[in-house]
Motif scaffolding. Structure first.
Motif, short mmCIF file in Angstrom:
data_model
loop_
_atom_site.label_atom_id
_atom_site.label_comp_id
_atom_site.label_asym_id
_atom_site.label_seq_id
_atom_site.Cartn_x
_atom_site.Cartn_y
_atom_site.Cartn_z
N ALA A 71 -4.16 -4.65 -10.28
CA ALA A 71 -5.06 -5.47 -11.10
C ALA A 71 -5.41 -6.78 -10.41
CB ALA A 71 -4.43 -5.73 -12.46
N GLY A 72 -4.41 -7.38 -9.74
CA GLY A 72 -4.67 -8.65 -9.07
C GLY A 72 -5.71 -8.52 -7.98
N GLY A 73 -5.57 -7.46 -7.17
CA GLY A 73 -6.52 -7.25 -6.08
C GLY A 73 -7.92 -6.95 -6.57
N ILE A 74 -8.01 -6.11 -7.61
CA ILE A 74 -9.33 -5.77 -8.16
C ILE A 74 -9.97 -6.98 -8.81
CG2 ILE A 74 -10.36 -4.58 -10.14
CD1 ILE A 74 -10.32 -2.87 -7.65
N SER A 75 -9.17 -7.86 -9.41
CA SER A 75 -9.71 -9.07 -10.01
C SER A 75 -10.37 -9.96 -8.97
CB SER A 75 -8.59 -9.84 -10.73
OG SER A 75 -9.06 -11.08 -11.22
N VAL A 126 -14.49 1.60 -6.33
CA VAL A 126 -13.57 0.75 -5.57
C VAL A 126 -12.19 0.92 -6.18
CG1 VAL A 126 -13.02 -1.60 -4.83
CG2 VAL A 126 -15.41 -0.87 -5.02
N PHE A 127 -11.24 1.33 -5.36
CA PHE A 127 -9.94 1.80 -5.84
C PHE A 127 -8.80 1.02 -5.20
CE2 PHE A 127 -6.62 5.27 -5.24
CZ PHE A 127 -6.08 5.11 -6.50
N ASN A 128 -7.87 0.51 -6.04
CA ASN A 128 -6.75 -0.29 -5.55
C ASN A 128 -5.45 0.19 -6.17
OD1 ASN A 128 -5.51 -2.33 -4.05
ND2 ASN A 128 -5.68 -3.81 -5.70
N ALA A 129 -4.59 0.83 -5.35
CA ALA A 129 -3.30 1.33 -5.82
C ALA A 129 -2.43 1.63 -4.61
CB ALA A 129 -3.47 2.60 -6.66
N ILE A 130 -1.12 1.78 -4.85
CA ILE A 130 -0.23 2.13 -3.75
C ILE A 130 -0.31 3.63 -3.48
CG2 ILE A 130 1.32 0.19 -4.19
CD1 ILE A 130 3.23 2.14 -5.57
N TRP A 176 -15.75 6.94 -2.48
CA TRP A 176 -14.52 6.19 -2.74
C TRP A 176 -14.35 5.09 -1.71
CZ3 TRP A 176 -11.25 6.73 -6.88
CH2 TRP A 176 -11.43 7.87 -7.68
N VAL A 177 -13.96 3.91 -2.18
CA VAL A 177 -13.70 2.75 -1.31
C VAL A 177 -12.30 2.25 -1.62
CG1 VAL A 177 -14.43 0.42 -0.66
CG2 VAL A 177 -16.15 2.13 -1.33
N GLY A 178 -11.44 2.16 -0.60
CA GLY A 178 -10.04 1.83 -0.84
C GLY A 178 -9.61 0.49 -0.27
N THR A 179 -8.40 0.08 -0.66
CA THR A 179 -7.78 -1.12 -0.13
C THR A 179 -6.59 -0.72 0.76
OG1 THR A 179 -6.39 -1.23 -2.09
CG2 THR A 179 -8.44 -2.51 -2.12
N ASP A 180 -5.83 -1.70 1.23
CA ASP A 180 -4.75 -1.38 2.17
C ASP A 180 -3.68 -0.47 1.58
OD1 ASP A 180 -3.65 -3.24 0.46
OD2 ASP A 180 -3.16 -4.71 1.98
N GLY A 181 -3.53 -0.48 0.25
CA GLY A 181 -2.55 0.41 -0.37
C GLY A 181 -3.02 1.85 -0.39
N SER A 182 -4.30 2.07 -0.67
CA SER A 182 -4.81 3.43 -0.85
C SER A 182 -5.38 4.04 0.43
CB SER A 182 -5.90 3.43 -1.93
OG SER A 182 -6.90 2.48 -1.67
N THR A 183 -5.40 3.29 1.52
CA THR A 183 -5.91 3.85 2.78
C THR A 183 -4.79 4.14 3.78
OG1 THR A 183 -6.32 1.61 3.62
CG2 THR A 183 -8.18 2.74 2.59
N GLN A 184 -3.54 4.10 3.32
CA GLN A 184 -2.43 4.45 4.20
C GLN A 184 -2.46 5.94 4.54
OE1 GLN A 184 1.52 2.83 3.36
NE2 GLN A 184 0.60 1.64 1.71
N THR A 212 -10.47 -1.18 3.53
CA THR A 212 -9.74 -2.09 4.39
C THR A 212 -8.34 -1.56 4.63
OG1 THR A 212 -9.22 -3.32 2.38
CG2 THR A 212 -10.97 -4.20 3.78
N SER A 213 -7.86 -1.72 5.86
CA SER A 213 -6.51 -1.31 6.21
C SER A 213 -5.93 -2.35 7.14
CB SER A 213 -6.53 0.07 6.89
OG SER A 213 -5.22 0.48 7.21
#
Length: 316
Positions: A119-123, A165-169, A193-201, A221-222
């Motif tokens: 939630a913090g990252g998506i905010s 845009v998706f943000n999760a571990i 789908w667009v991911g953050t460093d958690g979801s692009t591992q 982003t990774s």
């Protein structure tokens, strides 16, 4: 005088936080009661927050290798917290600019876990994206560790935007992508789908069928896992590791945060060595923190150092 009192090796005590704030606080206090000089972790931002309050009270420096929630930059609350990864305040802005300015994507939906990381990252992303002129169509969250996200996916599918845009571990990413594939919220049906460093591992892509169906063309982003000779040396070491002892080792493709964990431990070692050489006591928390705040070295993940907020410069 301390050169004769300290060995040149570190004793490392390991405890499992179970990705739970209460458990993390409990095991951190247990380690502090054993007079540890520093704490490495936690992985989860929510857990790092719980530990950070205890660490500050005990004056024990804490270095996380993967907690990216922006709140942890607040030194009035977490004065003894540092991290070898950049905060989400940087990542969210970077991702918003990539989508809006570089790719011309101005209309998206968002999906994230409801914890501090998700939630913090998506905010942060939402504030930056809408500030640029972008629009959020549908915003959905789910509890970390949920086994069913079908209702959130249904709401997103009923919306108009086709970029998510998706943000999760990693664990939650596997759940979401598996159910997205089953619900045909896939590139073949017009979804991006667009991911953050958690979801692009890399671990998120282990299921070939799911990756093929739902994750083709996924961007995001990774973190830059490594650079230079130290990175090559680390990969050599990782390849020689026994997977039974060091989970995931045995090849030349370390887990995204393995190299950051290495640099977090090495930061403590480097700071302690500097202090011992100068005749200072690295078990004095305030002095060790001061040494860490001024440290700079060439690590596995590149040049490692901390700004005034205890944050690492961003390299994605």
């Amino acid at each position: 005088p301390y050169t004769t009192l300290f060995r040149s090796t570190l004793e490392i005590l390991i405890r499992d936080t179970a990705t739970d704030a209460a458990t993390g606080a409990s095991v951190a206090q247990e380690l502090i009661d054993l007079d540890v000089a520093g704490l490495v972790g936690a992985a989860s931002s929510t857990v790092s927050k719980a530990i950070g309050v205890i660490a500050a009270t005990a004056q024990v420096p804490q270095i996380s290798y993967s907690s990216t929630n922006a709140d942890l930059s607040d030194k009035s609350t977490y004065p003894y917290f540092l991290r070898v990864v950049p905060p989400d305040s940087v990542q969210g802005v970077a991702l918003a600019n990539i989508l809006f300015n570089d790719l011309g994507i101005t209309f998206v939906s968002t999906l994230a876990t409801s914890d501090d990381y998700g939630a913090g990252g998506i905010s942060v992303f939402t504030t930056a994206f809408t500030g640029l002129g972008g629009t959020i169509d549908v915003a959905q969250t789910f509890s970390q560790g949920s086994s069913d996200v079908s209702s959130q996916l249904t709401v997103i599918a009923a919306g108009t935007a086709r970029t998510i845009v998706f943000n999760a571990i990693v664990g939650d990413t596997k759940t979401v992508m598996g159910q997205a594939a089953a619900a045909t919220i896939t590139p073949a049906n017009g979804w991006q789908w667009v991911g953050t460093d958690g979801s692009t591992q890399e671990q998120a892509f282990e299921n070939d069928a799911v990756a093929e169906a739902a994750m083709q063309g996924m961007i995001g982003t990774s973190l830059n896992k490594g650079a230079g000779d130290q990175w090559l040396n680390f990969k050599d070491m990782w390849q020689c590791g026994n997977p039974a002892t060091y989970a995931g080792s045995g090849d030349r493709n370390p887990n995204t945060f393995a190299s950051f964990a290495f640099d977090a431990i090495y930061a403590f070692a480097r700071a302690a060595d500097n202090m011992i050489t100068a005749g200072d006591d690295p078990t004095v928390g305030a002095d060790l923190l001061a040494e860490l705040q001024g440290i700079s070295f060439s690590g596995v993940t590149g040049t490692v150092g901390f700004d005034a907020n205890g944050d690492r410069e961003a390299v994605y």
